[in-house]
Design a protein around this motif. Structure first.
Motif, mmCIF file in Angstrom:
data_model
loop_
_atom_site.group_PDB
_atom_site.id
_atom_site.type_symbol
_atom_site.label_atom_id
_atom_site.label_comp_id
_atom_site.label_asym_id
_atom_site.label_seq_id
_atom_site.Cartn_x
_atom_site.Cartn_y
_atom_site.Cartn_z
ATOM 1 N N LEU A 149 2.581 -37.352 18.532
ATOM 2 C CA LEU A 149 3.059 -36.417 17.566
ATOM 3 C C LEU A 149 3.606 -35.256 18.235
ATOM 4 N N GLU A 150 3.021 -34.393 19.226
ATOM 5 C CA GLU A 150 3.394 -33.635 20.073
ATOM 6 C C GLU A 150 4.916 -33.984 20.667
ATOM 7 N N ALA A 151 4.534 -35.072 21.275
ATOM 8 C CA ALA A 151 6.024 -35.748 22.041
ATOM 9 C C ALA A 151 7.435 -35.810 21.013
ATOM 10 N N THR A 152 6.978 -36.299 19.793
ATOM 11 C CA THR A 152 8.117 -36.459 18.833
ATOM 12 C C THR A 152 8.656 -34.876 18.364
ATOM 13 N N ALA A 153 7.754 -33.865 18.433
ATOM 14 C CA ALA A 153 8.267 -32.626 17.846
ATOM 15 C C ALA A 153 9.063 -32.148 19.140
ATOM 16 N N VAL A 154 8.590 -32.368 20.523
ATOM 17 C CA VAL A 154 9.166 -31.960 21.696
ATOM 18 C C VAL A 154 10.735 -32.639 21.602
ATOM 19 N N LEU A 155 10.498 -33.936 21.410
ATOM 20 C CA LEU A 155 11.906 -34.816 21.578
ATOM 21 C C LEU A 155 13.027 -34.295 20.561
#
Length: 165
Positions: free
Chosen positions: A124-130
């Motif tokens: 989820l964090e990776a999705t937001a950062v990407l």
């Protein structure tokens, strides 16, 4: 701030996680209860929604479909992040992006399928950062996504001020 910090580390060429940042995140996480953790999850989903809304408007202005142009790019990036994003989490994150890209609340969409799992937190964090990096790349401005969220928060905080005067 967490997303901005992650982006700055990527832009500065730092690999791995900063031990100080990890300790700070662990301390903050330990200090919040279940309600606080739920609020953080809703906040990340809200950020994803804002990013996808901005991307949808930008793509529609060019006669393009945000789902067609953004989701495959983010999913491809996640598949390369094997240490952070398990293959099992990718369909959930893709569904979350599609929900947000079609104007649905990611939090409400996710609630249909039960509680968040611990294994979905990093994806989820990776999705937001990407998404933030995708926006920054499109605008050729490393701080655009951060300013977008800051402006949304400022607008939300200031919305009731006019009524009180």
């Amino acid at each position: 701030m967490m997303i901005d910090s992650q982006l700055k580390a990527v832009y500065d060429g730092k690999s791995g996680s900063d031990p100080e940042q990890q300790a700070l995140v662990a301390q903050v996480t330990a200090s919040m209860g279940v309600r606080g953790a739920d609020d953080v999850l809703d906040g990340v989903c809200s950020i994803i929604y804002v990013f996808m809304k901005w991307l949808r408007m930008a793509h529609e202005a060019q006669g393009k479909d945000v789902i067609e142009y953004v989701v495959p790019s983010i999913v491809t990036s996640m598949t390369m992040m094997r240490r952070s994003v398990s293959p099992e989490a990718i369909p959930t994150m893709a569904g979350l992006l599609i929900a947000a890209g079609t104007g649905l609340s990611p939090s409400l969409w996710r609630r249909q399928y039960g509680d968040w799992m611990k294994t979905e937190m990093t994806p989820l964090e990776a999705t937001a950062v990407l998404l933030a990096e995708h926006i920054n790349h499109l605008t050729d401005d490393r701080d655009f996504a951060t300013r977008l969220i800051t402006q949304a928060l400022t607008d939300a905080d200031g919305s009731g001020d006019e009524d009180e005067e």
